[in-house]
Motif scaffolding. Structure first.
Motif, PDB file in Angstrom:
ATOM      1  N   LYS A  45       0.706  -0.948  -0.278  1.00  0.00           N
ATOM      2  CA  LYS A  45       0.134  -0.470   0.095  1.00  0.00           C
ATOM      3  C   LYS A  45       1.163   1.123   0.030  1.00  0.00           C
ATOM      4  CE  LYS A  45      -0.746  -0.044   4.900  1.00  0.00           C
ATOM      5  NZ  LYS A  45      -1.990  -0.055   5.649  1.00  0.00           N
ATOM      6  N   GLN A  46       2.184   1.385   0.602  1.00  0.00           N
ATOM      7  CA  GLN A  46       3.071   2.517   0.699  1.00  0.00           C
ATOM      8  C   GLN A  46       2.811   2.858  -1.083  1.00  0.00           C
ATOM      9  OE1 GLN A  46       2.404   3.324   3.928  1.00  0.00           O
ATOM     10  NE2 GLN A  46       4.252   4.241   2.830  1.00  0.00           N
ATOM     11  N   VAL A  47       2.786   2.024  -2.002  1.00  0.00           N
ATOM     12  CA  VAL A  47       2.990   2.520  -3.378  1.00  0.00           C
ATOM     13  C   VAL A  47       2.257   3.012  -3.742  1.00  0.00           C
ATOM     14  CG1 VAL A  47       3.204   1.670  -5.881  1.00  0.00           C
ATOM     15  CG2 VAL A  47       4.457   1.028  -4.362  1.00  0.00           C
ATOM     16  N   PHE A  48       0.787   3.013  -2.948  1.00  0.00           N
ATOM     17  CA  PHE A  48      -0.029   3.441  -3.386  1.00  0.00           C
ATOM     18  C   PHE A  48      -0.526   4.690  -2.736  1.00  0.00           C
ATOM     19  CE2 PHE A  48      -1.206  -0.652  -5.030  1.00  0.00           C
ATOM     20  CZ  PHE A  48      -2.106  -0.978  -6.084  1.00  0.00           C
ATOM     21  N   ILE A  49       0.239   4.854  -1.637  1.00  0.00           N
ATOM     22  CA  ILE A  49       0.548   5.707  -0.653  1.00  0.00           C
ATOM     23  C   ILE A  49       0.983   7.766  -1.565  1.00  0.00           C
ATOM     24  CG2 ILE A  49       1.219   6.877   1.851  1.00  0.00           C
ATOM     25  CD1 ILE A  49      -1.941   5.559   2.235  1.00  0.00           C
ATOM     26  N   LYS A  50       1.986   6.978  -1.837  1.00  0.00           N
ATOM     27  CA  LYS A  50       3.056   7.884  -2.223  1.00  0.00           C
ATOM     28  C   LYS A  50       2.267   8.653  -3.714  1.00  0.00           C
ATOM     29  CE  LYS A  50       7.396   8.669  -4.696  1.00  0.00           C
ATOM     30  NZ  LYS A  50       8.556   8.462  -5.285  1.00  0.00           N
ATOM     31  N   ALA A  51       0.831   7.794  -4.407  1.00  0.00           N
ATOM     32  CA  ALA A  51       0.939   8.690  -5.355  1.00  0.00           C
ATOM     33  C   ALA A  51      -0.741   9.620  -5.195  1.00  0.00           C
ATOM     34  CB  ALA A  51       0.397   7.547  -6.886  1.00  0.00           C
ATOM     35  N   LEU A  52      -1.203   8.533  -3.966  1.00  0.00           N
ATOM     36  CA  LEU A  52      -2.555   9.328  -3.824  1.00  0.00           C
ATOM     37  C   LEU A  52      -1.790  10.702  -3.315  1.00  0.00           C
ATOM     38  CD1 LEU A  52      -5.411   9.081  -2.454  1.00  0.00           C
ATOM     39  CD2 LEU A  52      -4.494   8.580  -0.003  1.00  0.00           C
ATOM     40  N   TYR A  53      -0.879  10.853  -2.551  1.00  0.00           N
ATOM     41  CA  TYR A  53      -0.312  12.033  -1.892  1.00  0.00           C
ATOM     42  C   TYR A  53      -0.499  13.258  -2.697  1.00  0.00           C
ATOM     43  CZ  TYR A  53       0.840  10.266   2.869  1.00  0.00           C
ATOM     44  OH  TYR A  53       0.979   9.498   3.929  1.00  0.00           O
ATOM     45  N   GLN A  54       0.335  12.536  -4.119  1.00  0.00           N
ATOM     46  CA  GLN A  54       0.138  13.813  -5.930  1.00  0.00           C
ATOM     47  C   GLN A  54      -1.263  13.999  -5.456  1.00  0.00           C
ATOM     48  OE1 GLN A  54       1.843  13.321  -9.138  1.00  0.00           O
ATOM     49  NE2 GLN A  54       3.540  14.221  -8.799  1.00  0.00           N
ATOM     50  N   ARG A  55      -1.925  12.812  -5.978  1.00  0.00           N
ATOM     51  CA  ARG A  55      -3.407  12.965  -6.591  1.00  0.00           C
ATOM     52  C   ARG A  55      -3.891  14.370  -5.417  1.00  0.00           C
ATOM     53  NH1 ARG A  55      -5.496  11.302 -10.680  1.00  0.00           N
ATOM     54  NH2 ARG A  55      -8.100  12.525 -11.039  1.00  0.00           N
ATOM     55  N   VAL A  56      -3.811  14.019  -4.195  1.00  0.00           N
ATOM     56  CA  VAL A  56      -4.642  15.130  -3.261  1.00  0.00           C
ATOM     57  C   VAL A  56      -4.237  16.194  -3.592  1.00  0.00           C
ATOM     58  CG1 VAL A  56      -4.889  15.630  -0.993  1.00  0.00           C
ATOM     59  CG2 VAL A  56      -5.142  12.934  -1.828  1.00  0.00           C
ATOM     60  N   VAL A  57      -2.941  16.161  -3.830  1.00  0.00           N
ATOM     61  CA  VAL A  57      -2.951  17.957  -4.124  1.00  0.00           C
ATOM     62  C   VAL A  57      -3.080  18.066  -5.178  1.00  0.00           C
ATOM     63  CG1 VAL A  57      -0.321  19.255  -4.921  1.00  0.00           C
ATOM     64  CG2 VAL A  57      -0.897  17.695  -2.483  1.00  0.00           C
ATOM     65  N   TYR A  58      -3.411  17.626  -6.276  1.00  0.00           N
ATOM     66  CA  TYR A  58      -3.837  18.115  -7.640  1.00  0.00           C
ATOM     67  C   TYR A  58      -5.576  18.571  -7.363  1.00  0.00           C
ATOM     68  CZ  TYR A  58      -0.466  17.164 -10.900  1.00  0.00           C
ATOM     69  OH  TYR A  58       0.278  16.871 -11.888  1.00  0.00           O
ATOM     70  N   VAL A  59      -6.037  18.175  -5.941  1.00  0.00           N
ATOM     71  CA  VAL A  59      -7.032  18.339  -5.797  1.00  0.00           C
ATOM     72  C   VAL A  59      -7.606  19.463  -4.887  1.00  0.00           C
ATOM     73  CG1 VAL A  59      -9.212  17.674  -4.631  1.00  0.00           C
ATOM     74  CG2 VAL A  59      -8.290  15.695  -6.464  1.00  0.00           C
ATOM     75  N   LEU A  60      -6.497  19.043  -4.045  1.00  0.00           N
ATOM     76  CA  LEU A  60      -6.745  20.705  -3.741  1.00  0.00           C
ATOM     77  C   LEU A  60      -6.290  22.099  -4.360  1.00  0.00           C
ATOM     78  CD1 LEU A  60      -4.011  20.023  -0.023  1.00  0.00           C
ATOM     79  CD2 LEU A  60      -6.811  21.044  -0.181  1.00  0.00           C
TER      80      LEU A  60
END
Length: 353
Positions: A255-270
Protein backbone atom coordinates in the motif's frame (compact mmCIF):
# COMPACT_ATOMS: atom_id res chain seq x y z
CA UNK A 1 -16.62 -10.97 -33.28
CA UNK A 2 -19.10 -12.42 -30.77
CA UNK A 3 -22.36 -10.53 -31.29
CA UNK A 4 -24.15 -12.52 -28.58
CA UNK A 5 -22.73 -10.42 -25.75
CA UNK A 6 -25.19 -7.81 -24.51
CA UNK A 7 -23.72 -4.45 -23.51
CA UNK A 8 -25.58 -2.39 -20.91
CA UNK A 9 -24.92 1.33 -21.40
CA UNK A 10 -25.88 3.44 -18.37
CA UNK A 11 -26.53 7.15 -18.83
CA UNK A 12 -27.13 9.34 -15.74
CA UNK A 13 -29.24 12.38 -16.68
CA UNK A 14 -29.42 15.57 -14.64
CA UNK A 15 -29.95 18.99 -16.21
CA UNK A 16 -28.66 17.78 -19.58
CA UNK A 17 -31.65 18.45 -21.84
CA UNK A 18 -29.49 20.56 -24.18
CA UNK A 19 -27.02 17.72 -24.67
CA UNK A 20 -29.07 14.55 -24.26
CA UNK A 21 -30.15 14.18 -27.89
CA UNK A 22 -26.53 14.09 -29.05
CA UNK A 23 -25.59 11.68 -26.26
CA UNK A 24 -28.43 9.21 -26.77
CA UNK A 25 -28.25 9.60 -30.54
CA UNK A 26 -24.64 8.41 -30.48
CA UNK A 27 -25.67 5.33 -28.49
CA UNK A 28 -28.76 4.24 -30.42
CA UNK A 29 -26.75 4.59 -33.64
CA UNK A 30 -24.11 2.06 -32.52
CA UNK A 31 -23.02 -0.29 -35.29
CA UNK A 32 -23.07 -3.05 -32.66
CA UNK A 33 -26.79 -3.40 -32.02
CA UNK A 34 -26.95 -5.88 -29.12
CA UNK A 35 -27.13 -3.23 -26.43
CA UNK A 36 -29.51 -2.14 -23.71
CA UNK A 37 -29.58 1.55 -22.90
CA UNK A 38 -30.48 2.56 -19.35
CA UNK A 39 -31.34 6.24 -19.03
CA UNK A 40 -31.47 7.32 -15.39
CA UNK A 41 -33.41 10.53 -14.76
CA UNK A 42 -31.91 11.63 -11.46
CA UNK A 43 -34.82 13.87 -10.50
CA UNK A 44 -33.79 16.39 -13.15
CA UNK A 45 -35.81 19.62 -12.92
CA UNK A 46 -35.53 20.31 -16.68
CA UNK A 47 -36.91 18.30 -19.59
CA UNK A 48 -34.33 15.50 -19.38
CA UNK A 49 -36.83 12.99 -18.00
CA UNK A 50 -39.34 13.66 -20.78
CA UNK A 51 -36.61 13.26 -23.40
CA UNK A 52 -35.69 9.89 -21.88
CA UNK A 53 -39.31 8.72 -22.07
CA UNK A 54 -39.57 9.92 -25.65
CA UNK A 55 -36.58 7.79 -26.67
CA UNK A 56 -37.93 4.74 -24.79
CA UNK A 57 -41.17 4.92 -26.80
CA UNK A 58 -39.16 4.75 -30.03
CA UNK A 59 -36.54 2.11 -29.16
CA UNK A 60 -37.31 -1.10 -27.25
CA UNK A 61 -33.66 -1.39 -26.19
CA UNK A 62 -34.11 1.63 -23.91
CA UNK A 63 -35.10 1.43 -20.24
CA UNK A 64 -35.81 4.56 -18.22
CA UNK A 65 -35.41 4.95 -14.47
CA UNK A 66 -36.99 8.00 -12.81
CA UNK A 67 -35.71 8.61 -9.29
CA UNK A 68 -35.35 11.33 -6.70
CA UNK A 69 -32.20 13.37 -7.08
CA UNK A 70 -29.35 11.64 -5.31
CA UNK A 71 -26.27 12.57 -7.27
CA UNK A 72 -24.10 10.93 -9.88
CA UNK A 73 -23.20 7.83 -7.86
CA UNK A 74 -26.76 6.93 -7.00
CA UNK A 75 -27.82 7.48 -10.63
CA UNK A 76 -25.09 5.20 -11.99
CA UNK A 77 -25.88 2.57 -9.36
CA UNK A 78 -29.61 2.72 -10.17
CA UNK A 79 -28.66 1.78 -13.72
CA UNK A 80 -26.17 -0.85 -12.60
CA UNK A 81 -28.75 -2.54 -10.39
CA UNK A 82 -31.12 -3.24 -13.28
CA UNK A 83 -28.50 -3.92 -15.97
CA UNK A 84 -28.78 -7.37 -17.57
CA UNK A 85 -25.84 -7.16 -19.97
CA UNK A 86 -22.67 -9.21 -20.12
CA UNK A 87 -20.73 -5.93 -20.16
CA UNK A 88 -21.41 -2.58 -18.49
CA UNK A 89 -20.47 0.85 -19.83
CA UNK A 90 -21.11 4.36 -18.46
CA UNK A 91 -21.71 7.44 -20.60
CA UNK A 92 -22.47 10.79 -18.96
CA UNK A 93 -25.56 12.57 -20.27
CA UNK A 94 -23.67 15.56 -21.69
CA UNK A 95 -21.02 13.43 -23.44
CA UNK A 96 -21.15 11.16 -26.48
CA UNK A 97 -19.36 8.20 -28.04
CA UNK A 98 -18.31 7.28 -31.56
CA UNK A 99 -20.96 5.20 -33.30
CA UNK A 100 -18.56 2.26 -33.72
CA UNK A 101 -17.39 2.24 -30.07
CA UNK A 102 -19.19 -0.94 -29.01
CA UNK A 103 -18.25 -2.75 -32.21
CA UNK A 104 -14.56 -1.86 -31.91
CA UNK A 105 -14.42 -2.87 -28.25
CA UNK A 106 -16.16 -6.20 -28.84
CA UNK A 107 -13.80 -6.90 -31.74
CA UNK A 108 -10.87 -6.26 -29.40
CA UNK A 109 -12.30 -8.50 -26.65
CA UNK A 110 -12.85 -11.35 -29.10
CA UNK A 111 -9.07 -11.62 -29.58
CA UNK A 112 -8.48 -12.46 -25.89
CA UNK A 113 -10.12 -14.67 -23.28
CA UNK A 114 -11.38 -13.76 -19.82
CA UNK A 115 -10.84 -10.01 -20.06
CA UNK A 116 -12.36 -8.16 -17.07
CA UNK A 117 -11.98 -4.55 -18.26
CA UNK A 118 -11.58 -2.85 -21.62
CA UNK A 119 -10.47 0.80 -21.58
CA UNK A 120 -9.76 3.47 -24.18
CA UNK A 121 -9.09 7.20 -24.64
CA UNK A 122 -11.24 10.31 -24.71
CA UNK A 123 -11.30 13.62 -26.53
CA UNK A 124 -12.01 16.75 -24.49
CA UNK A 125 -14.50 18.99 -26.30
CA UNK A 126 -13.90 22.63 -25.36
CA UNK A 127 -16.10 24.97 -27.39
CA UNK A 128 -15.16 24.46 -31.02
CA UNK A 129 -11.89 22.71 -30.11
CA UNK A 130 -11.35 18.97 -29.77
CA UNK A 131 -8.38 18.40 -27.49
CA UNK A 132 -6.41 15.18 -27.23
CA UNK A 133 -3.79 14.46 -24.64
CA UNK A 134 -5.00 16.25 -21.50
CA UNK A 135 -5.73 12.91 -19.84
CA UNK A 136 -4.26 10.08 -21.83
CA UNK A 137 -2.85 6.62 -21.16
CA UNK A 138 0.65 6.78 -22.71
CA UNK A 139 0.68 3.33 -24.35
CA UNK A 140 1.38 3.64 -28.11
CA UNK A 141 0.40 0.09 -29.07
CA UNK A 142 -2.86 -0.50 -30.95
CA UNK A 143 -3.91 -2.91 -28.21
CA UNK A 144 -2.21 -4.06 -25.04
CA UNK A 145 -3.24 -6.71 -22.53
CA UNK A 146 -2.34 -6.19 -18.87
CA UNK A 147 -2.41 -9.20 -16.55
CA UNK A 148 -2.27 -9.79 -12.79
CA UNK A 149 0.40 -7.51 -11.23
CA UNK A 150 0.26 -5.24 -14.29
CA UNK A 151 -3.40 -4.60 -13.45
CA UNK A 152 -2.35 -3.49 -9.96
CA UNK A 153 0.05 -1.06 -11.62
CA UNK A 154 -2.89 0.25 -13.64
CA UNK A 155 -4.72 0.70 -10.33
CA UNK A 156 -1.81 2.78 -8.99
CA UNK A 157 -1.86 4.84 -12.16
CA UNK A 158 -5.49 5.83 -11.61
CA UNK A 159 -4.02 8.10 -8.93
CA UNK A 160 -1.74 9.75 -11.50
CA UNK A 161 -3.57 12.82 -12.81
CA UNK A 162 -2.61 12.64 -16.48
CA UNK A 163 -3.00 8.87 -16.80
CA UNK A 164 -6.49 9.18 -18.29
CA UNK A 165 -7.75 5.96 -16.70
CA UNK A 166 -9.41 7.30 -13.54
CA UNK A 167 -12.95 7.75 -14.88
CA UNK A 168 -15.98 5.48 -14.90
CA UNK A 169 -16.47 6.30 -18.57
CA UNK A 170 -14.00 5.15 -21.28
CA UNK A 171 -14.35 1.65 -19.85
CA UNK A 172 -16.34 -1.51 -20.43
CA UNK A 173 -16.53 -3.80 -17.38
CA UNK A 174 -17.46 -7.49 -17.55
CA UNK A 175 -20.64 -7.86 -15.49
CA UNK A 176 -19.67 -11.21 -13.91
CA UNK A 177 -16.37 -9.68 -12.70
CA UNK A 178 -18.17 -6.58 -11.38
CA UNK A 179 -20.64 -8.70 -9.40
CA UNK A 180 -17.96 -11.01 -7.98
CA UNK A 181 -15.83 -8.15 -6.65
CA UNK A 182 -18.63 -5.61 -6.03
CA UNK A 183 -17.25 -3.24 -8.65
CA UNK A 184 -20.07 -0.74 -8.45
CA UNK A 185 -19.84 2.82 -7.22
CA UNK A 186 -19.59 3.23 -3.45
CA UNK A 187 -23.02 4.22 -2.14
CA UNK A 188 -21.48 6.49 0.50
CA UNK A 189 -20.29 8.85 -2.21
CA UNK A 190 -22.16 11.36 -4.33
CA UNK A 191 -19.74 12.80 -6.90
CA UNK A 192 -16.29 14.39 -7.09
CA UNK A 193 -13.68 11.63 -7.38
CA UNK A 194 -16.22 8.82 -7.54
CA UNK A 195 -14.85 7.59 -10.87
CA UNK A 196 -11.32 7.46 -9.47
CA UNK A 197 -12.46 5.38 -6.49
CA UNK A 198 -14.41 3.07 -8.82
CA UNK A 199 -11.52 2.66 -11.29
CA UNK A 200 -8.95 2.11 -8.54
CA UNK A 201 -10.86 -0.94 -7.25
CA UNK A 202 -11.77 -2.19 -10.72
CA UNK A 203 -8.17 -2.36 -11.94
CA UNK A 204 -6.82 -3.64 -8.62
CA UNK A 205 -9.08 -6.70 -8.59
CA UNK A 206 -8.93 -7.39 -12.33
CA UNK A 207 -6.90 -10.30 -13.66
CA UNK A 208 -6.88 -9.03 -17.24
CA UNK A 209 -7.40 -5.50 -18.57
CA UNK A 210 -7.27 -4.64 -22.26
CA UNK A 211 -6.28 -1.21 -23.56
CA UNK A 212 -7.62 -0.21 -26.97
CA UNK A 213 -5.80 2.79 -28.42
CA UNK A 214 -8.81 4.64 -29.80
CA UNK A 215 -10.36 8.05 -29.08
CA UNK A 216 -13.91 6.75 -28.81
CA UNK A 217 -15.36 8.94 -26.04
CA UNK A 218 -16.08 12.68 -26.19
CA UNK A 219 -15.98 14.47 -22.85
CA UNK A 220 -17.77 17.81 -23.02
CA UNK A 221 -16.17 20.51 -20.89
CA UNK A 222 -19.49 21.86 -19.68
CA UNK A 223 -19.11 24.84 -17.29
CA UNK A 224 -22.70 24.27 -16.12
CA UNK A 225 -22.18 20.62 -15.10
CA UNK A 226 -22.51 19.63 -11.44
CA UNK A 227 -18.74 19.21 -11.13
CA UNK A 228 -18.00 22.72 -12.48
CA UNK A 229 -20.30 24.81 -10.30
CA UNK A 230 -18.79 27.08 -7.66
CA UNK A 231 -20.26 25.16 -4.75
CA UNK A 232 -18.41 24.46 -1.51
CA UNK A 233 -20.40 21.24 -1.13
CA UNK A 234 -18.18 19.84 -3.88
CA UNK A 235 -15.26 20.06 -1.45
CA UNK A 236 -17.03 17.78 1.01
CA UNK A 237 -17.89 15.37 -1.80
CA UNK A 238 -14.19 15.18 -2.67
CA UNK A 239 -13.20 14.71 0.98
CA UNK A 240 -15.67 11.82 1.19
CA UNK A 241 -14.19 10.26 -1.95
CA UNK A 242 -10.61 10.44 -0.73
CA UNK A 243 -11.53 9.06 2.68
CA UNK A 244 -13.00 6.02 0.92
CA UNK A 245 -9.98 5.79 -1.40
CA UNK A 246 -7.75 5.72 1.69
CA UNK A 247 -9.88 2.87 3.06
CA UNK A 248 -9.47 0.99 -0.22
CA UNK A 249 -5.71 1.41 -0.19
CA UNK A 250 -5.48 0.18 3.40
CA UNK A 251 -6.75 -3.20 2.11
CA UNK A 252 -4.20 -3.40 -0.71
CA UNK A 253 -0.87 -5.20 -0.79
CA UNK A 254 2.18 -2.91 -1.05
CA UNK A 255 0.00 0.00 0.00
CA UNK A 256 2.94 2.40 0.43
CA UNK A 257 3.28 2.57 -3.36
CA UNK A 258 -0.36 3.63 -3.58
CA UNK A 259 -0.04 6.11 -0.72
CA UNK A 260 2.81 7.92 -2.48
CA UNK A 261 0.64 8.34 -5.59
CA UNK A 262 -2.35 9.30 -3.43
CA UNK A 263 -0.49 12.23 -1.86
CA UNK A 264 0.21 13.79 -5.25
CA UNK A 265 -3.36 13.23 -6.45
CA UNK A 266 -4.71 14.92 -3.31
CA UNK A 267 -2.50 17.94 -4.00
CA UNK A 268 -3.91 18.13 -7.53
CA UNK A 269 -7.38 18.15 -5.97
CA UNK A 270 -6.44 20.87 -3.50
CA UNK A 271 -5.18 23.00 -6.36
CA UNK A 272 -8.33 22.25 -8.38
CA UNK A 273 -10.74 23.28 -5.63
CA UNK A 274 -8.73 26.46 -5.05
CA UNK A 275 -9.09 27.34 -8.74
CA UNK A 276 -12.67 26.17 -9.31
CA UNK A 277 -14.31 27.11 -6.01
CA UNK A 278 -12.57 29.22 -3.40
CA UNK A 279 -10.51 31.58 -5.58
CA UNK A 280 -12.53 31.41 -8.79
CA UNK A 281 -13.15 34.97 -10.10
CA UNK A 282 -16.91 34.33 -10.01
CA UNK A 283 -16.79 33.66 -6.27
CA UNK A 284 -18.12 36.86 -4.71
CA UNK A 285 -16.62 36.30 -1.23
CA UNK A 286 -14.02 38.77 -0.01
CA UNK A 287 -10.41 37.69 -0.41
CA UNK A 288 -10.16 37.41 3.38
CA UNK A 289 -13.16 35.06 3.42
CA UNK A 290 -11.76 32.98 0.54
CA UNK A 291 -8.45 32.55 2.35
CA UNK A 292 -10.14 31.65 5.64
CA UNK A 293 -12.41 29.03 4.07
CA UNK A 294 -9.65 27.44 2.02
CA UNK A 295 -7.18 27.33 4.90
CA UNK A 296 -9.87 25.71 7.07
CA UNK A 297 -10.34 22.97 4.47
CA UNK A 298 -6.66 22.09 4.81
CA UNK A 299 -6.53 22.58 8.57
CA UNK A 300 -9.50 20.27 9.18
CA UNK A 301 -8.32 17.33 7.06
CA UNK A 302 -5.32 15.24 8.07
CA UNK A 303 -4.88 13.68 4.62
CA UNK A 304 -4.80 17.13 3.02
CA UNK A 305 -2.21 18.42 5.48
CA UNK A 306 0.00 15.37 5.08
CA UNK A 307 -0.26 15.36 1.30
CA UNK A 308 0.89 18.98 0.98
CA UNK A 309 4.23 18.26 2.62
CA UNK A 310 4.81 14.62 1.60
CA UNK A 311 3.72 15.00 -2.01
CA UNK A 312 6.34 14.30 -4.67
CA UNK A 313 6.51 16.94 -7.42
CA UNK A 314 7.85 14.39 -9.93
CA UNK A 315 5.98 14.79 -13.22
CA UNK A 316 4.15 17.88 -12.00
CA UNK A 317 3.94 20.82 -14.41
CA UNK A 318 5.51 24.18 -13.59
CA UNK A 319 2.17 25.92 -12.84
CA UNK A 320 1.20 23.34 -10.24
CA UNK A 321 4.68 23.30 -8.68
CA UNK A 322 4.44 27.06 -8.17
CA UNK A 323 0.89 26.80 -6.82
CA UNK A 324 1.93 24.01 -4.42
CA UNK A 325 4.77 26.22 -3.17
CA UNK A 326 2.27 29.00 -2.39
CA UNK A 327 0.13 26.48 -0.48
CA UNK A 328 3.09 25.08 1.46
CA UNK A 329 4.13 28.62 2.42
CA UNK A 330 0.48 29.45 3.26
CA UNK A 331 0.60 32.31 0.77
CA UNK A 332 -3.03 31.66 -0.06
CA UNK A 333 -3.63 35.18 -1.37
CA UNK A 334 -1.48 34.26 -4.40
CA UNK A 335 -4.03 31.61 -5.41
CA UNK A 336 -6.38 34.45 -6.31
CA UNK A 337 -3.98 35.55 -9.06
CA UNK A 338 -3.28 31.99 -10.22
CA UNK A 339 -7.00 31.43 -10.65
CA UNK A 340 -7.39 34.58 -12.74
CA UNK A 341 -4.52 33.42 -14.96
CA UNK A 342 -6.17 30.02 -15.38
CA UNK A 343 -9.46 31.59 -16.50
CA UNK A 344 -7.61 33.71 -19.06
CA UNK A 345 -5.96 30.55 -20.40
CA UNK A 346 -9.32 28.80 -20.66
CA UNK A 347 -10.86 31.72 -22.56
CA UNK A 348 -7.98 31.52 -25.02
CA UNK A 349 -8.65 27.81 -25.51
CA UNK A 350 -5.52 26.68 -23.67
CA UNK A 351 -6.92 23.73 -21.81
CA UNK A 352 -4.16 21.15 -22.24
CA UNK A 353 -1.92 21.94 -19.26
Amino acid sequence: MDTQNLISIIVPCYKVESYLHKCVGSIISQTYSNIEIILVDDGSPDGSGDICDEYARKDTRIKVVHKQNGGLVSARNAGYDIATGDWIMYVDGDDWINTDTCERMMEAVSKYSDVDIVFWKCVVELGDKSIKGKWEWPCQETMKLYENEACKELARNTLVYKSGIATAYCKMIKASFAKKFEIRHDDRLKQGAEGLEFSLRAFYYAKKALFVNLYSYHYLFNPNSISKKIDEKNTQYLIDCFNVIQEDIDKFDNKQVFIKALYQRVVYVLIAIAMSTYFHPANKDSLFSKIKKYSDVIKNNALFRTSIYKCSTEGMDKQRKITLLFIRLKMYFMLHFVSIAKQIMLKRGKYNY
